[in-house]
Scaffold this motif. Structure first.
Motif, PDB file in Angstrom:
ATOM      1  N   ASN A 108      -5.459  11.040   6.052  1.00 53.74           N
ATOM      2  CA  ASN A 108      -6.517  10.656   6.985  1.00 53.74           C
ATOM      3  C   ASN A 108      -5.998   9.641   8.006  1.00 53.74           C
ATOM      4  OD1 ASN A 108      -8.496  12.233   5.644  1.00 53.74           O
ATOM      5  ND2 ASN A 108      -8.771  10.609   4.120  1.00 53.74           N
ATOM      6  N   VAL A 109      -6.541   9.706   9.207  1.00 55.54           N
ATOM      7  CA  VAL A 109      -6.151   8.801  10.286  1.00 55.54           C
ATOM      8  C   VAL A 109      -7.407   8.173  10.870  1.00 55.54           C
ATOM      9  CG1 VAL A 109      -4.930   8.578  12.489  1.00 55.54           C
ATOM     10  CG2 VAL A 109      -4.174  10.292  10.826  1.00 55.54           C
TER      11      VAL A 109
ATOM     12  N   GLU B 219      -6.974   1.514   2.365  1.00 61.43           N
ATOM     13  CA  GLU B 219      -6.330   1.900   1.112  1.00 61.43           C
ATOM     14  C   GLU B 219      -7.246   2.742   0.250  1.00 61.43           C
ATOM     15  OE1 GLU B 219      -3.733  -0.168  -2.507  1.00 61.43           O
ATOM     16  OE2 GLU B 219      -4.679  -1.389  -0.951  1.00 61.43           O
ATOM     17  N   ASP B 220      -8.541   2.434   0.229  1.00 61.31           N
ATOM     18  CA  ASP B 220      -9.478   3.174  -0.617  1.00 61.31           C
ATOM     19  C   ASP B 220      -9.590   4.627  -0.187  1.00 61.31           C
ATOM     20  OD1 ASP B 220      -9.997   0.878  -2.063  1.00 61.31           O
ATOM     21  OD2 ASP B 220     -11.699   0.291  -0.787  1.00 61.31           O
TER      22      ASP B 220
ATOM     23  N   MET C 187       0.851  -1.194   0.000  1.00 61.66           N
ATOM     24  CA  MET C 187       0.000   0.000   0.000  1.00 61.66           C
ATOM     25  C   MET C 187       0.888   1.246   0.000  1.00 61.66           C
ATOM     26  SD  MET C 187      -2.755   1.051   2.949  1.00 61.66           S
ATOM     27  CE  MET C 187      -3.485   2.676   3.049  1.00 61.66           C
ATOM     28  N   ILE C 188       0.739   2.083  -1.018  1.00 58.62           N
ATOM     29  CA  ILE C 188       1.489   3.329  -1.114  1.00 58.62           C
ATOM     30  C   ILE C 188       0.509   4.494  -1.026  1.00 58.62           C
ATOM     31  CG2 ILE C 188       2.979   4.775  -2.547  1.00 58.62           C
ATOM     32  CD1 ILE C 188       4.086   2.292  -3.832  1.00 58.62           C
ATOM     33  N   ILE C 189       0.724   5.363  -0.054  1.00 58.74           N
ATOM     34  CA  ILE C 189      -0.079   6.584   0.061  1.00 58.74           C
ATOM     35  C   ILE C 189       0.797   7.737  -0.404  1.00 58.74           C
ATOM     36  CG2 ILE C 189      -1.180   8.186   1.659  1.00 58.74           C
ATOM     37  CD1 ILE C 189      -2.031   5.846   3.343  1.00 58.74           C
TER      38      ILE C 189
END
Length: 585
Positions: free
Chosen positions: A12-13, A19-20, A1-3
């Protein structure tokens, strides 16, 4: 997963990763808020931190905010956080933004260090920047080691129960063989250069979250260097005063890359084991401006300390003493909506303060989102200065290739010059261009390349000027564009100047010595027809250096001897070069 986020944007936390929704967990947030960027740029050799800056800041109970630090952080095997520059946040494809960041860092920070070619460029669009750097380094190091490990003579000292060599009979009783210490030279792969590569590779292997191909490269590198020792810890002085010769020069770029990776890209000397963002965009923006100013042929003094107040000093970003202009750079997102807005009062005070102390004209360069060249005429305390906005987001390639700073009426300005069509094959020289062409030649002779290029590009339908444009771009170290113009010049009219300049491009710029030799040979053939001995001797000398760097030492010596025969003034330098080759061969 890459943000992936941009500077000053939020993540966002929540309770869990999502992931979406580009959401991280509270645990991830706590890790990121503790991360600090440690800037060693201005005190690198002293190995002490110049400043610290948080990579992320608290924004709200459910969000955190990025700062001006760009790069990547790997939290674990499942999560990578990537921060890209705000200058690319204009609906640009993320893959293109990553590639632009790579180019921005390379041309500003390490233009001469990261210029070795690689066959993995396409991966730049698919993996975060940090991993791409490591992938390229390990791929090139592995390729070089597969050609052959470097061995050198090292001094060894060891106790021995026997003496090497004969001892005279009347001296034999003097020696206590149990205490004999032998000192000797031994050809070994276990030398300092190979130890550094092994040590850096082993440290990189500790990071289990790397891209698969990186890990595979590292395993193969450490396998090849199996009998090489690992150093406990590398220090700055391990990389200083290191001598490269023709025997190990193929590892020189990789050596400096290893130094940067070890000390700047990873916290390898701390207890942390993951990568961190490592580039401050405020710093990068200033370095990019310096690159553009120098590429424009302007003589730049960067970050020079001035002491107008006894113990206190001021540090303008750039001073152009020849043009009497002082420049202050502001990495500030500047948006225009048809209105002319003034910079903030702090920025105005700073530039006018520099102007007062230097008695120079002033220019303030700010980051802009408008593609227009917006010019402000501001005044404070009787001082007027320019404000220019630079849009780096939409046409980054154009900026790198075609951007030129100019000086008009003692004011800094800039312009784009697009690479347009070349002359047709049947185009001849234009007599009415002779005056301007002569003026450009004089400017080149005076090393005023930016002014010469302005004239030459206006005349480029005249095929005479293509050589000179190619040469001028070479002086700007814009090798790719230089090669384009020189090759077109040869298509229209083969000449030794273009072949010679091409050879220099591939020797000094591209380090492709085989191509440099090919173009040197063609230049020599044409020079022999002209019977110009000095020019011919220089061509032989240059081809000799290309042969030497390509490890063809016999051909190099033959070329150096021929250069001396044609021009005895070269004898002192080239005889020393021949001697060095013969000693090492």
């Amino acid at each position: 997963m890459i943000i992936t986020v941009y500077e000053y944007s939020t993540i966002n936390v929540g309770e869990n990763r999502n992931e979406d929704n580009n959401q991280i967990s509270f645990k991830d947030r706590d890790i990121l808020l503790k991360k600090e960027f440690k800037d060693t740029k201005q005190n690198f050799h002293e190995k002490r931190y110049f400043k610290k800056k948080n990579i992320f800041e608290w924004n709200s109970s459910n969000t955190i905010k990025a700062t001006s630090i760009v790069g990547t952080i790997k939290i674990d095997d499942e999560l990578t956080i990537e921060v890209l520059p705000k200058i690319f946040n204009n609906n640009m494809d993320i893959r293109v933004a990553r590639k632009n960041l790579i180019r921005l860092i390379e041309i500003t920070e390490y233009e001469d260090i990261w210029d070795n070619e690689t066959n993995i460029e396409e991966d730049a669009e698919n993996i975060p920047y940090l991993e791409f750097v490591i992938l390229r380094f390990t791929s090139n190091l592995l390729e070089e080691l597969q050609k052959g490990i470097y061995a050198e003579y090292i001094t060894k000292i060891e106790e021995s129960s026997f003496v090497r060599g004969a001892i005279q009979p009347h001296l034999q009783d003097i020696f206590d063989k149990s205490q004999i210490v032998c000192k000797f030279q031994e050809l070994s792969f276990n030398n300092k250069l190979m130890q550094i590569f092994k040590t850096v590779s082993e440290h990189l292997l500790k990071n289990s979250m790397f891209y698969y191909e990186i890990k595979q490269n590292l395993f193969e590198i450490t396998s090849i260097l199996e009998n090489v020792e690992i150093l406990d810890k590398l220090e700055i002085f391990d990389f200083e005063h290191f001598n490269f010769t023709r025997l190990n020069e193929s590892f020189e770029l990789l050596f400096y890359q290893a130094k940067i990776i070890y000390f700047e890209y990873f916290p390898l000397n701390s207890d942390e084991d993951e990568s961190t963002p490592y580039f401050d965009m405020d710093f990068l923006f200033e370095k990019f401006l310096n690159y553009l100013l120098e590429k424009s042929g302007l003589k730049v003094n960067e970050q020079e300390k001035l002491y107008p107040y006894e113990d206190n000093y001021i540090t303008p970003d750039f001073i152009l003493y020849n043009e009497e202009i002082v420049i202050d750079a502001k990495y500030t997102q500047y948006t225009t909506s048809g209105e002319h807005k003034n910079p903030n009062s702090k920025s105005i005070f700073q530039i006018t303060n520099y102007m007062d102390n230097l008695n120079f004209e002033g220019s303030l360069i700010m980051l802009g989102t408008s593609s227009d060249n917006i010019l402000f005429n501001n005044k404070m305390n009787g001082k007027s200065f320019n404000v220019l906005t630079l849009d780096m987001g939409s046409n980054f390639d154009n900026i790198i290739d075609n951007f030129r700073f100019t000086i008009n009426d003692n004011k800094l300005d800039f312009e784009f010059r697009e690479l347009e069509s070349f002359p047709d094959d049947d185009n001849e020289t234009y007599e009415n261009n002779t005056s301007d062409y002569s003026k450009a030649k004089e400017l080149i002779k005076d090393k005023k390349y930016n002014l010469a290029l302005e004239i030459l590009l206006q005349l480029k339908e005249d095929k005479r000027v293509l050589n000179d444009i190619g040469y001028t771009y070479f002086e700007f170290k814009d090798y790719d564009k230089s090669i384009i113009y020189l090759k077109r010049s040869i298509e229209l009219n083969p000449n030794r100047y273009a072949y010679d300049y091409l050879a220099r491009n591939f020797h000094f710029g591209k380090r492709d010595y085989k191509k440099a030799i090919i173009y040197s040979e063609k230049a020599i053939v044409l020079a022999e027809k002209e019977e110009k001995l000095i020019a011919l001797s220089n061509l032989y000398q240059n081809r000799g250096y290309s042969y030497r760097n390509n490890s063809d030492y016999i051909s190099a010596i033959n070329d150096f001897k021929e250069a001396i025969r044609l021009n005895n003034n070269l004898s002192s330098k080239l005889l020393d070069e021949i001697k060095r080759i013969e000693e090492y061969d």
